[in-house]
Enzyme design. Structure first.
Site, short mmCIF file in Angstrom:
data_model
loop_
_atom_site.label_atom_id
_atom_site.label_comp_id
_atom_site.label_asym_id
_atom_site.label_seq_id
_atom_site.Cartn_x
_atom_site.Cartn_y
_atom_site.Cartn_z
N MET A 87 0.84 -1.19 0.00
CA MET A 87 0.00 0.00 0.00
C MET A 87 0.89 1.25 0.00
O MET A 87 1.11 1.85 -1.01
CB MET A 87 -0.91 -0.02 1.22
CG MET A 87 -1.89 -1.17 1.18
SD MET A 87 -3.57 -0.65 1.48
CE MET A 87 -3.56 -0.46 3.25
N CYS A 88 1.39 1.65 1.12
CA CYS A 88 2.11 2.91 1.35
C CYS A 88 1.13 4.08 1.36
O CYS A 88 0.14 4.09 0.65
CB CYS A 88 3.20 3.20 0.33
SG CYS A 88 4.55 2.02 0.33
#
Lengths: 302, 226
Positions: A1-2
């Site tokens: 994701m981040c």
């Protein structure tokens, strides 16, 4: 994701709040990636002075005598401000390169996070809440900044593997996504003289933009080139000394949302990151289009 | 009417209350304050409750809705009304990526714009977008309808099965196996009924063009073999 965030101020009255606003945005994005976190903050430049942000795993040993140890290389101009595992070294601009070279030989634990006239970069393994607290980000003022909270996919969870990546003076990049042609591109950029600190795909993207701008492109043109030359998934937010840019790949499956008012331009991976900004209720809010370059410049915004 | 202020009450309390409404109960109208972009607001509704959300929501709002009526007085993040079974979801602002994805029934109305992949793999849901939609919308759509009053982005209806697509504005490009089809009287009547259900009163079905599957991609055709 981040999770990535960015804030570019148009209204100077907001500058004392830049760090606090950006820190809140990043902490809100914590559950998109808890491995490491980092921020780049662009403050007002001091004429004739430049900054180098360094990090050390042995801060107690490396930092106390740093001014003296850099005295020769910096012509006595070095001033060191220690913040936890980082230190911001301010030197006369004409001594920047010599100071940077001298740093290489001082301690194996000392690493350069970034350098330039405006930018300071703070990044560490850990949660955004802890990272912004240990570096006092909420008390920092500035004109623009970007931040990243990382869910590591392409390379190791280390301080150097955290974002932002800075590969040129006052330039930095945060990335949500993964690049598929970063190894080939790294080899090609290395042949052109770029040095790499990590195996991280995002560092290659940063180096790509640095190389393009070193060849005379502005940030907007460098980002347009990235659409041709980078393969994979990406949402990038980039900072330069006076500019702020956003780019998504043509598939655009990594989330992105932007808000603009007369006072600022803001970027978040999710709308949640933006809800604390002043005047967000009446901001123009939109999702950046795929394969479309967005960028703003202080010199044009002023 | 139960009011859940998400600035003070955990989201889980809201969703549990929505799931806990007994069959035949009268107090079925809920109000949600301060969603502030939170994820999974009003998911898993499985009865005829109505929920009004005053503000913008994050990912997966009203996911798996089965019979509820959810109105968001703001914008919605990715995956709104994903896998809806029945009921109605109305977004008064914009919707992010893959709105109504894999929905099997019910009606999703987006009064603003929807981003990419609107109605991806739709399987019976009806989606009406007052504004425009992004690229790869209705990708692998299997059944149901996607109605767009504005424009459509690239690759509309790529690898479409049997979903029905109606677009009033321009279509940037059609995806593989998606073609324009004639609007016959039965299609106009079908679309008129759908517009009526979605509360669209000022637009006539004659203003739309119809798109659907050429049915070449998924039937055996030696030219499709590698």
């Amino acid at each position: 994701m981040c999770g990535i965030v960015g804030l570019f101020l148009k209204d100077p009255a907001l500058e004392p709040r830049l760090g606090a606003l950006l820190a809140d945005m990043l902490v809100t994005m914590t559950d998109r990636g808890p491995d490491s976190a980092g921020l780049a903050i662009y403050g007002p430049p001091t004429p004739g002075r430049s900054k180098i942000t360094v990090q050390s795993a042995q801060a107690l040993a490396d930092f106390p005598a740093l001014e003296q140890r850099l005295a020769e290389a910096s012509g006595g101009s070095a001033r060191v401000a220690v913040k936890s595992s980082h230190a911001v070294i301010t030197v006369a601009s004409d001594r920047l390169d010599a100071t940077r070279d001298a740093l290489k030989g001082l301690s194996p634990d000392l690493r350069v996070m970034g350098a330039g006239e405006s930018v300071e970069i703070y990044k560490e393994v850990g949660l955004p809440r802890d990272v912004v607290a240990r570096f006092g980000i909420a008390r920092m003022s500035g004109t623009h900044g970007i931040g990243h909270t990382r869910m590591a996919t392409e390379s190791a969870v280390t301080t150097m593997g955290a974002h932002p990546f800075s590969t040129g003076a006052d330039q930095c990049l945060v990335h949500n996504g993964s690049l598929s042609n970063h190894n080939n591109l790294r080899r090609s950029l290395a042949r052109d003289g770029m040095a790499f600190e990590t195996q991280n795909d995002s560092e290659v993207a940063a180096a790509y933009l640095t190389t393009a701008m070193a060849r005379g492109r502005d940030l907007g043109a460098a980002l347009a080139g990235a659409l041709e030359d980078l393969d994979g998934f990406f949402t990038f937010v980039v900072g330069t000394k006076s500019g702020f840019g956003v780019l998504r790949d043509p598939i655009a499956c990594k989330p992105a949302i932007m808000a603009e008012t007369e006072r600022y331009v803001a970027f978040g991976s999710e709308y949640r990151a933006l809800v604390g900004l002043p005047g967000i209720e009446t901001a123009r809010i939109w999702e950046p289009e795929p394969a479309t370059v967005y960028f703003w410049d202080q010199r044009q915004a002023a | 009417m139960p009011v859940f202020d998400l600035a003070a009450t955990p989201l889980r309390a809201l969703n549990q209350a929505l799931h806990g409404v007994a069959a035949g109960a009268n107090d079925t109208a809920f109000e949600v304050l301060n969603p502030r972009g939170q994820h999974a607001v009003a998911v898993g509704i499985d009865g005829p409750v109505s929920v009004t959300v005053r503000g913008s929501v994050g990912y997966y709002c009203a996911g798996m809705n089965d019979g509820g009526t959810v109105t968001v007085q703001g914008s919605a993040g990715p995956g709104v009304a994903e896998n809806m079974m029945s009921g109605t979801v109305v977004i008064e602002g914009d919707a992010s990526q893959y709105a109504g994805a894999t929905g099997r029934g019910g009606l999703l109305v987006i009064k603003g714009n929807a981003a990419s992949r609107c109605g991806i793999s739709m399987k019976g849901i009806d989606i009406v977008v007052h504004g425009s939609i992004g690229h790869m919308s209705a990708f692998m759509g299997q059944s149901g309808s996607l109605v767009v009053l504005g424009d459509a982005g690239e690759a509309l209806g790529d690898s479409l099965y049997e979903a029905k697509l109606f677009v009033r504005g321009s279509v940037k490009s059609l995806g593989a196996d998606c073609i324009e089809k004639p609007m016959r009287p039965e299609h106009r009547a079908y679309l008129a009924a759908l517009l009526d259900r979605a509360g669209v009163t000022d637009v006539r079905p004659e203003a739309f063009r119809r798109y659907g599957s050429a049915r070449q991609l998924y039937s055996f055709n030696i030219d499709n073999a590698y």
